[in-house]
Every structure is written in C-alpha cells, then in structure tokens.
Design a protein around this motif. Structure first.
Motif, short mmCIF file in Angstrom:
data_model
loop_
_atom_site.label_atom_id
_atom_site.label_comp_id
_atom_site.label_asym_id
_atom_site.label_seq_id
_atom_site.Cartn_x
_atom_site.Cartn_y
_atom_site.Cartn_z
N ILE A 288 0.83 -1.21 0.00
CA ILE A 288 0.00 0.00 0.00
C ILE A 288 0.86 1.26 0.00
CG2 ILE A 288 -1.60 1.37 1.41
CD1 ILE A 288 -2.79 -1.30 2.38
N ARG A 289 1.96 1.22 0.74
CA ARG A 289 2.74 2.44 1.00
C ARG A 289 3.93 2.64 0.08
NH1 ARG A 289 3.13 1.71 7.58
NH2 ARG A 289 0.97 2.25 8.09
N SER A 290 4.48 1.56 -0.49
CA SER A 290 5.76 1.68 -1.18
C SER A 290 5.69 1.17 -2.61
CB SER A 290 6.83 0.90 -0.41
OG SER A 290 8.07 0.95 -1.08
N ALA A 291 6.61 1.71 -3.43
CA ALA A 291 6.74 1.25 -4.81
C ALA A 291 8.11 0.60 -5.04
CB ALA A 291 6.57 2.42 -5.78
N SER A 292 8.82 0.28 -3.96
CA SER A 292 10.15 -0.32 -4.05
C SER A 292 10.07 -1.81 -3.77
CB SER A 292 11.09 0.36 -3.05
OG SER A 292 12.28 -0.38 -2.91
N SER A 293 10.69 -2.61 -4.65
CA SER A 293 10.68 -4.07 -4.44
C SER A 293 11.41 -4.44 -3.16
CB SER A 293 11.33 -4.78 -5.64
OG SER A 293 12.66 -4.33 -5.82
N ASN A 294 12.41 -3.66 -2.79
CA ASN A 294 13.14 -3.92 -1.56
C ASN A 294 12.25 -3.73 -0.34
OD1 ASN A 294 15.33 -4.36 0.21
ND2 ASN A 294 15.65 -2.16 0.38
N ALA A 295 11.35 -2.73 -0.41
CA ALA A 295 10.50 -2.39 0.73
C ALA A 295 9.35 -3.37 0.92
CB ALA A 295 9.97 -0.98 0.59
N VAL A 296 9.00 -4.12 -0.12
CA VAL A 296 7.82 -4.99 -0.02
C VAL A 296 8.20 -6.45 0.15
CG1 VAL A 296 6.40 -3.42 -1.36
CG2 VAL A 296 7.61 -5.25 -2.54
N SER A 297 9.42 -6.71 0.61
CA SER A 297 9.86 -8.11 0.74
C SER A 297 9.50 -8.73 2.08
CB SER A 297 11.38 -8.20 0.51
OG SER A 297 12.07 -7.35 1.39
N GLY A 298 8.88 -7.97 2.98
CA GLY A 298 8.36 -8.55 4.21
C GLY A 298 9.35 -8.64 5.35
N ILE A 299 8.95 -9.40 6.38
CA ILE A 299 9.75 -9.55 7.60
C ILE A 299 10.77 -10.68 7.40
CG2 ILE A 299 9.66 -9.97 10.08
CD1 ILE A 299 6.67 -9.27 9.97
N PRO A 300 12.05 -10.44 7.63
CA PRO A 300 13.03 -11.51 7.48
C PRO A 300 12.95 -12.52 8.62
CG PRO A 300 14.11 -9.53 8.27
CD PRO A 300 12.68 -9.14 7.98
N VAL A 301 13.22 -13.77 8.32
CA VAL A 301 13.25 -14.80 9.35
C VAL A 301 14.36 -14.52 10.34
CG1 VAL A 301 13.61 -17.27 9.79
CG2 VAL A 301 12.26 -16.53 7.81
N SER A 302 15.49 -14.03 9.84
CA SER A 302 16.62 -13.69 10.72
C SER A 302 17.42 -12.56 10.08
CB SER A 302 17.52 -14.91 10.95
OG SER A 302 18.15 -15.29 9.73
N ARG A 303 18.14 -11.86 10.93
CA ARG A 303 19.06 -10.82 10.46
C ARG A 303 20.09 -10.57 11.55
NH1 ARG A 303 18.19 -5.73 12.74
NH2 ARG A 303 16.13 -5.31 13.64
N PRO A 304 21.28 -10.08 11.16
CA PRO A 304 22.29 -9.77 12.17
C PRO A 304 21.76 -8.73 13.16
CG PRO A 304 23.26 -9.77 9.98
CD PRO A 304 21.78 -9.86 9.79
N PHE A 305 22.08 -8.95 14.42
CA PHE A 305 21.62 -8.02 15.45
C PHE A 305 22.63 -8.01 16.58
CE2 PHE A 305 19.05 -6.76 19.15
CZ PHE A 305 18.43 -5.62 18.65
N GLN A 306 23.20 -6.83 16.85
CA GLN A 306 24.22 -6.67 17.88
C GLN A 306 25.33 -7.68 17.64
OE1 GLN A 306 24.46 -4.12 19.86
NE2 GLN A 306 26.30 -4.87 20.79
N ASN A 307 25.57 -8.61 18.59
CA ASN A 307 26.63 -9.60 18.40
C ASN A 307 26.07 -10.98 18.03
OD1 ASN A 307 25.40 -9.64 20.88
ND2 ASN A 307 27.17 -10.49 21.98
#
Length: 471
Positions: free
Chosen positions: A141-160
């Motif tokens: 609804i809000r974005s026209a960028s393919s990067n922005a509409v890829s959803g919530i990642p299962v995992s991502r680097p965070f702190q250590n």
C-alpha cells in the motif's frame, strides 16, 4: 505447533545447542507462546534463556500489570527476567515520530543493550505468519520499491548475534490454540482491536477475505517473502560492485560523481539500486519525504538532452547534470566555497583550503610542466603573487586567442559543475593578471626575459615544504 516450529527453525538454521537466547516478551499470546516454546526445548537444546520485557508507558496501570504478569510467569518457569521502562511519549514528541516508530526505536535500543550485556546469540521475537501477511500488504500500500515490499526476514544480524522469528511459519490461530492447550492465559492490548490503525484494519477486514480465496495464503506469502529477500540480496550485492566501479564518493564533502554513459550501460535494476545506495551514502538518515517520484525524476535527468540541469532533493541535496556527468552534493558554506586570498612569497608556501600546499621557488632550469606545476620568467610578472578564488568578470589570456577569455566561459567549455566553480583557485600577479587556474588552465606565457630566472609554482601534498620540493 511445536513440531512445525522446530521444522521451520531447522530449515532456516536459526537455533543451535548451547546458545544464549533472549526472548522479547510483552505478555500477549504471541510472545507468551514463544516463551513457553523455548522453555519446552530448553533442556534438550541446552539453552540459556532470558526473558526481556519493555514498558512503553503508553497504557499506564495496564502496562505495569503486563510486566508483573510476565515476571510471575518467568519465576514459575525459572527463567531469568529483565524488565525495562522507556518514555515513548517524550521520545515521540522530541523527535517528531509516530507512536509506533518511537516505541520501536526505544524498544530495540533496550534489546541491543541487553544482547551485548548478556552476550546473547539470539534475540527471539514472536512475529507470526499473520504478521507477515499484514506487513507485506501494508508495504504494498505504501511503497513502490521491491526492496521495501519483501516482508519480515526470518533472521538478520543483530548486535553480536542474530534476531530470529521462529513463528513466521505458523498462524495466529495456531498460537492461540497452543496457548489454550498449554493453559497459558496471556494479557491482551485493546488497541489491537482498533481498526483506525492500518495494520488492525488489514487484519480484521482484508486478511479474512484473502483466506476465503486462498486458505494457504500464509504459506504463499511467506514463500514470496523469502524469494524476494533472496533476489534482493543478490541484486544488492551486484549493485554494490557496480557502484564501486562507477561512482566516485568524497567522504569529506559528502558528494558523489559519475559518468552517465557507463552508469546507463548497466541493467536498469542495478541502476535503481545504485541510485538508492548513493542516497544511503549521502544522507545520514533517509528523509521521510523521499518517494518513488524522486527515483523517476532522477532517471528522467539521465535521459534529458539538456546539457545542464539541476534537481533539488529533500534536506538540500542537489543532483546536477553537467554535460555527460552527474554530481550529487550538499551546498556548503566553508572557506573554500566563499572566498580565499593569500600572498605568496618566493621562496615560500601557503596552505590551501582543501589541505594541499602551494609552493613557489626560483630556478634556473625549469622542469617540464604538468597539471600541478606552472613555470614563467620572474621578470615577466609583477610580484607578489596572489592565490585567490574567482571574482565576477575574471578573464585569462589563452594561447591562440586574441584578447582574454571569460573564466565563466572556460568553466562551461570544461564542463565544470556550478558547485565547483566558486572553489576554483587562481594564481595572479600583483597587477591582477591571471597566470594559472590551478589544475585547470594556464595562461599564455609571456616570453622569457633575457638573464631572468624562472619562477616555478607547484601544488603539492601538505606535508611537503618548498625546501623539499626545491631539492
């Protein structure tokens, strides 16, 4: 559900034995089910668990009761508990943020702090398959960028460690059934029912319709999200390689420059991502006013046949086309962009605004000139020499030209962008005769006067002195 979650975690490699897992717990059904799930596998996987709750001070007494409920449950299950309180209303007001964004920023600051303090391997959050569908619909609804509409990642680097979401493969109904089965009685937030919020509206009004049409919509959307994220990761890596080859960045000036032809030679998907990488580099934080419209006008600029054209982006970013080049910069008011004037003694040197050094010496046998040096007869000029920035009406004597040429016309001929013209340094004699536009153009040299030594001028690194240069 336990079996499904373990299978999902194994598929995405988001759990290892002997790990320290921090679990974000609000007291609601999703986070309480997540806490119980980890508690149920704790001994088999030899996990160190820590529950972490954040009071956002948005619901008064109810928020306090949420924390007390989580604390009691953790004591019952023998799980260490950490609680924190943040002032969302103040942070929201001071930084002009929405309530949701302000709460998220402060919450994640707490998470980062305790991930570091506890040497956590994972931070586990309770986002589930319904959240994934809601998020992707909101992004569409809000974005026209393919990067922005890829959803919530299962995992991502965070702190250590890693931020992980083990419940993305299960639905809200599965979680509620799990809570009922395990006799978990979570707290509820009434604001989750208010359809004035876009997410709640999608949850209540849109998703039920989608499920009627496709009962497997959760699996479909999760598969789409993972596919889009994999594709985007690959394209981003390729775009970073492309940017390294084509774009010239200047850290000190926060600017970027590139030739249009090689930029346009790459596929459009890489061009788009390169454009966004440039913006990420130039802005400390991307302005909220940036949209796909700015991307469109950027690519229109690349295609225009106009020789000179300028775009104004948010926060005073200027993107300028000068013939076959693009310059991206923030207008500055430093010493070099306003005015500069210094006398030069021979022999001697002065420090230039860009950190280079201007050296002047006498010599009997001048070396061959290059773009960093200028040589003339000492008796053909009037001392002292002056290094200064340009002035209106400046003209130079050029070889093969009767009379003088306007410096402004020289800039146009050499395709010098407007933002660099006021930074151009000139060398003149005391009569105002321009001898050298440093690094750009030398004036038509006068004939050597008999028995006159030469004056040799050079721009050099600041750590060199005229004595070292002269040697």
């Amino acid at each position: 559900m336990r079996k499904d979650v373990l299978s999902f975690m194994e598929k995405h490699n988001i759990l290892h034995k002997h790990s320290t897992v921090l679990i974000g717990v609000s007291g609601g059904p999703d986070s309480m089910a997540l806490l119980h799930f980890y508690h149920s596998i704790q001994y088999d996987w030899k996990l160190r668990l820590i529950a972490l709750s954040v009071d956002h001070q948005l619901r008064g007494e109810e928020s306090r009761k949420d924390l007390e409920y989580v604390e009691r449950t953790c004591a019952q299950w023998k799980i260490p508990f950490i609680k924190a309180s943040v002032n969302v209303p103040v942070h929201k007001k001071e930084n002009k943020l929405s309530t949701q964004v302000a709460a998220r920023q402060l919450r994640y600051q707490i998470f980062e702090q305790h991930m570091a303090d506890c040497k956590g391997d994972y931070l586990a959050l309770g986002h589930h398959a319904d959240d994934q569908v809601e998020t992707m619909l909101m992004e569409w609804i809000r974005s026209a960028s393919s990067n922005a509409v890829s959803g919530i990642p299962v995992s991502r680097p965070f702190q250590n460690g890693l931020l992980v979401r083990p419940f993305l493969g299960v639905t809200k109904n599965s979680i509620l059934h799990y809570c009922k089965e395990k006799k978990i009685f979570p707290r509820t937030d009434p604001s989750n029912e208010d359809t004035v919020y876009t997410r709640n509206y999608i949850r209540k009004r849109v998703i039920p319709t989608l499920i009627d049409r496709n009962p497997n919509i959760h699996q479909t959307v999760q598969h789409l999200s993972e596919t889009l994220q994999e594709d985007e990761k690959f394209l981003k890596n390729e775009a970073e390689k492309f940017v390294d080859q084509v774009i010239e960045f200047k850290n000190k000036e926060r600017s970027a420059t590139f030739q249009i032809k090689p930029f346009k030679s790459s596929p459009r998907p890489l061009q788009r991502r390169a454009f966004h990488l440039i913006l990420n580099y130039l802005y400390n934080e991307l302005p909220g006013k940036l949209s796909y419209i700015h991307e469109e006008i950027f690519f229109t600029l690349l295609e225009t046949e106009e020789s000179n054209r300028k775009l104004d982006f948010p926060h005073q970013l200027t993107i300028e086309k000068v013939y076959d080049q693009i310059f991206c910069y923030f207008p500055t008011q430093d010493r070099m962009s306003t005015s500069f004037k210094e006398e030069v003694h021979i022999p001697g040197d002065i420090l230039l605004p860009d950190g280079l050094k201007f050296c002047a010496v006498y010599t009997d046998q001048p070396e061959e000139e290059n773009k960093n040096t200028y040589v003339c007869s000492a008796n053909a000029i009037t001392l002292p020499l002056i290094v200064r920035t340009r002035r209106d009406g400046d003209r130079m004597r050029l070889r093969g030209l009767n009379g003088r040429k306007k410096l402004k016309d020289l800039f146009i001929d050499r395709k010098i962008p407007r933002n660099e013209r006021d930074r151009q340094l000139l060398v003149t004699d005391s009569n105002g005769e321009i001898l050298w536009a440093i690094g750009l153009q030398k004036a038509n040299p006068k004939k050597k006067v008999e028995n006159s030594p030469y004056v040799k001028l050079k721009v050099t690194k600041s750590e060199e002195t005229w004595e070292e240069y002269h040697e």
